[in-house]
Scaffold this motif. Structure first.
Motif, short mmCIF file in Angstrom:
data_model
loop_
_atom_site.label_atom_id
_atom_site.label_comp_id
_atom_site.label_asym_id
_atom_site.label_seq_id
_atom_site.Cartn_x
_atom_site.Cartn_y
_atom_site.Cartn_z
N THR A 1 0.93 -1.28 0.12
CA THR A 1 -0.06 -0.06 0.11
C THR A 1 0.89 1.34 -0.04
OG1 THR A 1 -1.76 -1.24 1.19
CG2 THR A 1 -1.97 1.22 1.18
N LEU A 2 2.04 1.12 0.84
CA LEU A 2 2.87 2.66 0.91
C LEU A 2 3.42 2.68 -0.48
CD1 LEU A 2 4.22 2.21 4.52
CD2 LEU A 2 2.57 3.97 3.55
N VAL A 3 4.15 1.75 -1.13
CA VAL A 3 4.86 1.73 -2.53
C VAL A 3 3.58 2.28 -3.45
CG1 VAL A 3 5.74 0.26 -4.31
CG2 VAL A 3 6.35 0.11 -1.91
N VAL A 4 2.39 1.79 -3.44
CA VAL A 4 1.11 2.21 -4.44
C VAL A 4 1.13 3.61 -4.11
CG1 VAL A 4 -0.85 1.96 -5.04
CG2 VAL A 4 0.47 0.02 -4.71
N VAL A 5 0.94 3.94 -3.07
CA VAL A 5 0.32 5.41 -2.64
C VAL A 5 1.91 6.46 -3.09
CG1 VAL A 5 0.17 7.07 -0.66
CG2 VAL A 5 -1.15 4.75 -0.87
N GLY A 6 2.85 5.65 -2.98
CA GLY A 6 4.04 6.71 -3.28
C GLY A 6 4.21 6.74 -4.60
N VAL A 7 4.05 5.57 -5.42
CA VAL A 7 4.30 5.82 -6.82
C VAL A 7 3.30 6.71 -7.39
CG1 VAL A 7 4.20 4.42 -8.91
CG2 VAL A 7 5.57 3.54 -6.98
N LEU A 8 1.95 6.40 -6.89
CA LEU A 8 0.96 7.35 -7.71
C LEU A 8 1.32 8.74 -7.19
CD1 LEU A 8 -2.14 5.36 -6.64
CD2 LEU A 8 -1.28 5.71 -9.01
N LEU A 9 1.74 9.02 -6.06
CA LEU A 9 2.17 10.36 -5.70
C LEU A 9 2.92 11.13 -6.62
CD1 LEU A 9 0.95 12.62 -3.54
CD2 LEU A 9 2.60 11.90 -1.91
N TRP A 10 4.12 10.07 -6.91
CA TRP A 10 5.17 10.67 -7.73
C TRP A 10 4.68 10.87 -9.09
CZ3 TRP A 10 6.95 7.68 -11.88
CH2 TRP A 10 7.99 8.32 -12.38
N ALA A 11 3.82 10.08 -9.47
CA ALA A 11 3.49 10.16 -10.86
C ALA A 11 2.50 11.51 -11.00
CB ALA A 11 2.74 8.85 -11.35
N ILE A 12 1.73 11.55 -10.06
CA ILE A 12 1.03 13.00 -10.10
C ILE A 12 1.91 14.19 -10.26
CG2 ILE A 12 -0.44 14.14 -8.77
CD1 ILE A 12 -2.13 11.73 -8.07
N ASN A 13 2.95 14.02 -9.30
CA ASN A 13 3.89 15.31 -9.26
C ASN A 13 4.60 15.40 -10.25
OD1 ASN A 13 2.98 16.20 -6.69
ND2 ASN A 13 4.52 14.69 -5.59
N THR A 14 4.76 14.31 -11.20
CA THR A 14 5.85 14.52 -12.19
C THR A 14 5.16 14.73 -13.38
OG1 THR A 14 7.29 12.87 -11.19
CG2 THR A 14 7.65 13.00 -13.71
N TYR A 15 3.87 14.01 -13.67
CA TYR A 15 3.49 14.06 -15.17
C TYR A 15 2.05 14.88 -15.38
CZ TYR A 15 6.80 10.22 -15.94
OH TYR A 15 7.72 9.61 -15.96
N VAL A 16 1.52 15.35 -13.91
CA VAL A 16 0.26 16.23 -14.09
C VAL A 16 0.81 17.75 -14.01
CG1 VAL A 16 -2.06 16.57 -13.02
CG2 VAL A 16 -0.99 14.44 -13.16
N PRO A 17 0.47 18.45 -14.93
CA PRO A 17 0.80 20.07 -15.01
C PRO A 17 -0.24 20.67 -13.69
CG PRO A 17 -0.29 19.48 -16.97
CD PRO A 17 -0.15 18.24 -16.15
N MET A 18 0.35 21.12 -12.89
CA MET A 18 -0.26 21.88 -11.75
C MET A 18 0.72 22.75 -11.13
SD MET A 18 -2.39 19.06 -9.46
CE MET A 18 -1.26 17.90 -9.08
N ASP A 19 -0.08 23.71 -10.35
CA ASP A 19 0.81 24.88 -9.63
C ASP A 19 1.38 24.00 -8.54
OD1 ASP A 19 1.53 27.43 -9.14
OD2 ASP A 19 -0.19 27.75 -7.51
N ARG A 20 2.84 24.87 -8.39
CA ARG A 20 3.41 24.26 -7.19
C ARG A 20 2.55 24.21 -5.84
NH1 ARG A 20 7.15 26.50 -3.68
NH2 ARG A 20 6.76 28.61 -4.80
N ARG A 21 1.89 25.32 -5.48
CA ARG A 21 1.31 25.36 -4.28
C ARG A 21 0.14 24.19 -4.29
NH1 ARG A 21 1.79 26.58 0.70
NH2 ARG A 21 0.06 27.47 1.54
N ILE A 22 -0.60 24.07 -5.43
CA ILE A 22 -1.46 22.84 -5.48
C ILE A 22 -0.84 21.31 -5.14
CG2 ILE A 22 -3.30 21.34 -6.83
CD1 ILE A 22 -3.90 24.16 -8.27
N LYS A 23 0.54 21.08 -5.72
CA LYS A 23 0.89 20.17 -5.58
C LYS A 23 1.47 19.86 -4.08
CE LYS A 23 2.70 19.40 -10.13
NZ LYS A 23 4.27 19.14 -10.62
N GLN A 24 1.76 20.93 -3.33
CA GLN A 24 2.09 20.99 -1.92
C GLN A 24 1.11 20.68 -1.18
OE1 GLN A 24 4.03 24.97 -1.46
NE2 GLN A 24 5.90 24.18 -1.84
N ILE A 25 -0.10 21.14 -1.45
CA ILE A 25 -1.26 20.82 -0.69
C ILE A 25 -1.55 19.27 -0.97
CG2 ILE A 25 -3.81 21.38 -0.40
CD1 ILE A 25 -2.91 24.24 -1.08
#
Length: 63
Positions: free
Chosen positions: A9-33
């Motif tokens: 579960t921790l690996v899946v959550v970590g990979v999903l969060l990494w993928a969102i941070n890397t590939y989804v274009p969002m404002d830096r503040r939204i990524k921090q939240i």
């Protein structure tokens, strides 16, 4: 909660969060939240899974 379930579960959550941070274009503040929200949810899930935080959903008002 088994150790394998925890690690997977921790690996899946970590990979999903990494993928969102890397590939989804969002404002830096939204990524921090988003990152803070995910970390808080995972910590609460771990505490409840280990039995250190029980009955959070059972809080009610008596009157």
């Amino acid at each position: 909660m088994s150790l394998i379930n925890l690690v997977v579960t921790l690996v899946v959550v970590g990979v999903l969060l990494w993928a969102i941070n890397t590939y989804v274009p969002m404002d830096r503040r939204i990524k921090q939240i988003l990152n803070v929200a995910v970390v808080i949810v995972v910590i609460l899930w771990l505490l409840r899974g280990f039995g250190l935080l029980g009955g959070v959903g059972d809080i009610g008002l008596s009157g």
